[in-house]
Design a protein around this motif. Structure first.
Motif, PDB file in Angstrom:
ATOM      1  N   GLU A   1       0.804  -1.220   0.000  1.00 52.56           N
ATOM      2  CA  GLU A   1       0.000   0.000   0.000  1.00 52.56           C
ATOM      3  C   GLU A   1       0.841   1.277   0.000  1.00 52.56           C
ATOM      4  O   GLU A   1       0.362   2.338  -0.401  1.00 52.56           O
TER       5      GLU A   1
ATOM      6  N   THR B   1      -5.607  -1.150  -4.710  1.00 54.30           N
ATOM      7  CA  THR B   1      -5.532   0.307  -4.759  1.00 54.30           C
ATOM      8  C   THR B   1      -4.582   0.737  -5.874  1.00 54.30           C
ATOM      9  O   THR B   1      -3.485   0.189  -6.009  1.00 54.30           O
ATOM     10  N   TRP B   2      -4.999   1.738  -6.648  1.00 54.15           N
ATOM     11  CA  TRP B   2      -4.131   2.242  -7.702  1.00 54.15           C
ATOM     12  C   TRP B   2      -3.161   3.262  -7.137  1.00 54.15           C
ATOM     13  O   TRP B   2      -3.560   4.185  -6.421  1.00 54.15           O
TER      14      TRP B   2
END
Length: 255
Positions: A173, A209-210
């Motif tokens: 992340e 998540t991008w």
């Protein structure tokens, strides 16, 4: 979207009679190669062969210094002070330089390997020391660091840096790569999709998540069992999308 990107491979990682990777097939598929220098993998004969293969393929040659850990393939954490890290880089660069000079080849870049690369991500002083050591050889010599805060900060200090992303590794992340101790085959099409996402400026974390990414070069690991298939799939995807593969020095000249 970027229309020019470097595709690099970590290679030259055989040792003695132990064979790892397929440099002869892989090197013509990439624009830059990072050759192991004997600490985490590689030996004089392997370094000589990989240097020759790079020259024959027209592939930009780089040094791939690692930690002194043959048994762990340089992927186990060891502590190095900034000065020790700088010395380790210069020592291993010098070993490869001998083989390059013998055939009139040029070394264009230096990329730390495995847990050494991880040290540059975690310790800003190590990243600075490595980049300064590389620049002390020549201001044109490129240091390869993870795209994001690490590379941006070192580049802002005046070092010549190629920002790197990875087509065959996962991201957490925080945008850090997750290093695999023992790489397994990966789906070439999925790696090609990830590589194209990188040239579009984004990469997905393990949770989906991008993350924004601004990369000059994309890595494929030569020790992954199907590295040749992955590199081939990336080249085919880039050709279909109008993305040109070029060595780091050319990519950086357009940044």
């Amino acid at each position: 979207m970027k229309t020019v990107i470097d595709l690099n491979a970590d290679a030259g990682e055989s040792f003695g009679r132990w064979r790892l990777g397929n440099d002869e097939a892989l090197l013509p598929l990439v624009s830059s190669v990072n050759v192991a220098c004997g600490w985490h993998a590689g030996d004089p004969a392997t370094m000589r062969t990989s240097t020759r293969l790079a020259a024959e393929a027209g592939t930009a040659l780089g040094a791939h210094p690692g930690l002194p850990d043959l048994a762990g393939f340089g992927r186990r954490a060891l502590a190095l002070s900034p000065s020790e890290a700088a010395d380790a880089c210069l020592y291993q660069y010098g070993a490869l330089r001998g083989f390059a000079d013998a055939i009139g080849a040029e070394i264009t870049h230096v990329k730390p390997h495995g847990a050494f690369y991880g040290l540059t991500m975690r310790d800003p002083a190590v990243a600075d020391a490595v980049a300064e050591a590389v620049a002390s050889v020549s201001p044109e010599l490129i240091t390869v660091l993870l795209a994001g805060p690490t590379a941006d900060r070192v580049a802002a200090r005046g070092s010549r840096v190629a920002r790197e992303a990875f087509a065959d590794l996962e991201y957490d992340e925080e945008g850090n790569i997750i290093i695999e101790p023992d790489p397994l085959p990966k789906d070439p099409r999925a790696c090609a999709d990830k590589a194209f996402g990188i040239v579009e400026g984004r990469v997905a974390s393990t949770s989906g998540t991008w993350l924004d990414v601004d990369a000059d070069t994309i890595c494929v690991h030569g020790d992954r069992p199907n590295a040749v298939e992955i590199a081939t799939a990336i080249r085919e995807r880039f050709a279909a999308e109008g993305v040109r593969i070029a060595p780091m020095r050319e990519v950086l000249s357009g940044r």
